[in-house]
Design a protein around this motif. Structure first.
Motif, PDB file in Angstrom:
ATOM      1  N   SER A  86       0.844  -1.205   0.000  1.00 37.88           N
ATOM      2  CA  SER A  86       0.000   0.000   0.000  1.00 37.88           C
ATOM      3  C   SER A  86       0.875   1.249   0.000  1.00 37.88           C
ATOM      4  N   PRO A  87       0.304   2.375  -0.420  1.00 37.81           N
ATOM      5  CA  PRO A  87       1.050   3.638  -0.313  1.00 37.81           C
ATOM      6  C   PRO A  87       1.426   3.921   1.140  1.00 37.81           C
ATOM      7  N   TRP A  88       2.575   4.505   1.343  1.00 41.67           N
ATOM      8  CA  TRP A  88       3.089   4.748   2.688  1.00 41.67           C
ATOM      9  C   TRP A  88       2.505   5.991   3.343  1.00 41.67           C
ATOM     10  N   GLY A  89       1.985   6.887   2.580  1.00 43.31           N
ATOM     11  CA  GLY A  89       1.439   8.107   3.152  1.00 43.31           C
ATOM     12  C   GLY A  89       2.470   9.222   3.294  1.00 43.31           C
ATOM     13  N   PHE A  90       3.670   9.002   2.807  1.00 46.63           N
ATOM     14  CA  PHE A  90       4.701  10.044   2.781  1.00 46.63           C
ATOM     15  C   PHE A  90       5.671   9.714   1.645  1.00 46.63           C
ATOM     16  N   ASP A  91       6.431  10.706   1.252  1.00 50.01           N
ATOM     17  CA  ASP A  91       7.415  10.538   0.197  1.00 50.01           C
ATOM     18  C   ASP A  91       8.781  10.306   0.850  1.00 50.01           C
ATOM     19  N   PRO A  92       9.466   9.216   0.529  1.00 51.43           N
ATOM     20  CA  PRO A  92      10.792   9.001   1.116  1.00 51.43           C
ATOM     21  C   PRO A  92      11.755  10.171   0.872  1.00 51.43           C
ATOM     22  N   ALA A  93      11.515  10.947  -0.160  1.00 52.27           N
ATOM     23  CA  ALA A  93      12.362  12.116  -0.440  1.00 52.27           C
ATOM     24  C   ALA A  93      12.238  13.171   0.660  1.00 52.27           C
ATOM     25  N   ASP A  94      11.189  13.090   1.473  1.00 47.48           N
ATOM     26  CA  ASP A  94      11.005  14.042   2.570  1.00 47.48           C
ATOM     27  C   ASP A  94      11.839  13.698   3.805  1.00 47.48           C
ATOM     28  N   ILE A  95      12.483  12.553   3.806  1.00 47.70           N
ATOM     29  CA  ILE A  95      13.323  12.160   4.941  1.00 47.70           C
ATOM     30  C   ILE A  95      14.604  12.989   4.886  1.00 47.70           C
ATOM     31  N   THR A  96      14.857  13.734   5.946  1.00 46.93           N
ATOM     32  CA  THR A  96      16.015  14.641   5.940  1.00 46.93           C
ATOM     33  C   THR A  96      17.084  14.269   6.955  1.00 46.93           C
ATOM     34  N   VAL A  97      16.824  13.287   7.792  1.00 46.62           N
ATOM     35  CA  VAL A  97      17.824  12.879   8.776  1.00 46.62           C
ATOM     36  C   VAL A  97      18.750  11.840   8.144  1.00 46.62           C
ATOM     37  N   PRO A  98      19.968  11.740   8.652  1.00 42.77           N
ATOM     38  CA  PRO A  98      20.864  10.710   8.126  1.00 42.77           C
ATOM     39  C   PRO A  98      20.204   9.331   8.220  1.00 42.77           C
ATOM     40  N   THR A  99      20.296   8.575   7.165  1.00 42.06           N
ATOM     41  CA  THR A  99      19.642   7.278   7.077  1.00 42.06           C
ATOM     42  C   THR A  99      20.637   6.254   6.556  1.00 42.06           C
ATOM     43  N   ARG A 100      20.751   5.147   7.265  1.00 38.41           N
ATOM     44  CA  ARG A 100      21.625   4.067   6.826  1.00 38.41           C
ATOM     45  C   ARG A 100      20.767   2.877   6.435  1.00 38.41           C
ATOM     46  N   PRO A 143      25.041  -5.406  15.763  1.00 38.98           N
ATOM     47  CA  PRO A 143      25.977  -4.808  16.737  1.00 38.98           C
ATOM     48  C   PRO A 143      26.789  -3.649  16.164  1.00 38.98           C
ATOM     49  N   ASP A 144      26.995  -3.628  14.860  1.00 41.44           N
ATOM     50  CA  ASP A 144      27.711  -2.514  14.225  1.00 41.44           C
ATOM     51  C   ASP A 144      26.791  -1.324  13.949  1.00 41.44           C
ATOM     52  N   LEU A 145      25.521  -1.616  13.680  1.00 36.39           N
ATOM     53  CA  LEU A 145      24.590  -0.550  13.308  1.00 36.39           C
ATOM     54  C   LEU A 145      23.918   0.121  14.506  1.00 36.39           C
ATOM     55  N   LEU A 146      23.666  -0.620  15.555  1.00 39.07           N
ATOM     56  CA  LEU A 146      22.945  -0.055  16.696  1.00 39.07           C
ATOM     57  C   LEU A 146      23.673   1.104  17.380  1.00 39.07           C
ATOM     58  N   LEU A 149      22.851   4.150  15.439  1.00 39.70           N
ATOM     59  CA  LEU A 149      21.451   4.532  15.647  1.00 39.70           C
ATOM     60  C   LEU A 149      21.255   5.176  17.016  1.00 39.70           C
ATOM     61  N   ALA A 150      21.915   4.662  18.021  1.00 44.76           N
ATOM     62  CA  ALA A 150      21.753   5.170  19.380  1.00 44.76           C
ATOM     63  C   ALA A 150      22.635   6.384  19.664  1.00 44.76           C
ATOM     64  N   GLY A 151      23.475   6.762  18.718  1.00 42.67           N
ATOM     65  CA  GLY A 151      24.394   7.887  18.915  1.00 42.67           C
ATOM     66  C   GLY A 151      23.662   9.204  19.002  1.00 42.67           C
ATOM     67  N   PRO A 152      24.419  10.271  19.141  1.00 43.07           N
ATOM     68  CA  PRO A 152      23.801  11.601  19.276  1.00 43.07           C
ATOM     69  C   PRO A 152      22.994  11.966  18.036  1.00 43.07           C
ATOM     70  N   ALA A 153      21.908  12.668  18.278  1.00 36.41           N
ATOM     71  CA  ALA A 153      21.063  13.137  17.183  1.00 36.41           C
ATOM     72  C   ALA A 153      21.827  14.173  16.375  1.00 36.41           C
ATOM     73  N   PRO A 154      21.596  14.203  15.054  1.00 40.44           N
ATOM     74  CA  PRO A 154      22.265  15.217  14.247  1.00 40.44           C
ATOM     75  C   PRO A 154      21.819  16.619  14.624  1.00 40.44           C
ATOM     76  N   ALA A 155      22.675  17.579  14.456  1.00 36.79           N
ATOM     77  CA  ALA A 155      22.354  18.987  14.754  1.00 36.79           C
ATOM     78  C   ALA A 155      21.140  19.410  13.927  1.00 36.79           C
ATOM     79  N   GLY A 156      20.218  20.083  14.553  1.00 36.08           N
ATOM     80  CA  GLY A 156      19.019  20.568  13.857  1.00 36.08           C
ATOM     81  C   GLY A 156      17.978  19.494  13.665  1.00 36.08           C
TER      82      GLY A 156
END
Length: 157
Positions: A86-100, A143-146, A149-156
């Motif tokens: 189904s449609p997700w209800g948002f555009d992945p292009a709107d994601i602005t935080v660092p994503t791995r 164990p490498d990714l967590l 993910l748990a690190g400090p939030a990006p500025a802004g």
């Protein structure tokens, strides 16, 4: 993609009633014997996944996860299958935080093309498609990714 996944998603595209009829029966069997699901997916596993799932602790974790997921009802599974189609209800292009994104290149349950598709659409995404591994290898890279993910939030952010 594994035949069982193809069948599930094709049924989901037919509608909620059809998917519910199919998955309620499957969920009851798994709920009664969650070991059966681990055994049933074995034929669909790549050699890389078979090596991961051969670990007794991982097999036990999978059995416990399947049992817990279906303990109250199959509707979480049904909702997931509908959401995947189904449609997700948002555009992945709107994601602005660092994503791995990480994906095993040999994954037959969720093809690596899904992560490549996301990486093309999320402007902040970095993607790693790891050769020689598949779906369940994600348990070994956690164990490498967590810590990231748990690190400090990006500025802004």
């Amino acid at each position: 993609m594994a035949e069982s996944n193809i069948e599930e998603y094709l049924t989901a595209m037919e509608g909620l009633a059809q998917l519910t009829a199919r998955l309620v029966v499957a969920a009851e069997k798994i709920k009664n014997d969650p070991v059966e699901l681990v055994n049933a997916i074995y034929d669909d596993l790549t050699e890389a996944d078979r090596e991961v799932v051969a670990d007794t602790a991982i097999r036990l974790m999978l059995v416990q996860n399947y049992a817990e997921a279906l303990r109250r009802s199959p509707y979480g599974w049904i909702d997931d299958a509908i959401a995947f189609c189904s449609p997700w209800g948002f555009d992945p292009a709107d994601i602005t935080v660092p994503t791995r994104l990480w994906h095993g290149a040999e994954d037959v349950f969720s093809p690596a093309s899904h992560s490549r598709w996301l990486a093309e659409r999320i402007p902040t995404a970095s993607v790693a498609i790891q050769r020689g591994v598949a779906h369940f290898h994600a348990l070994q890279v956690l164990p490498d990714l967590l810590p990231w993910l748990a690190g400090p939030a990006p500025a802004g952010g």
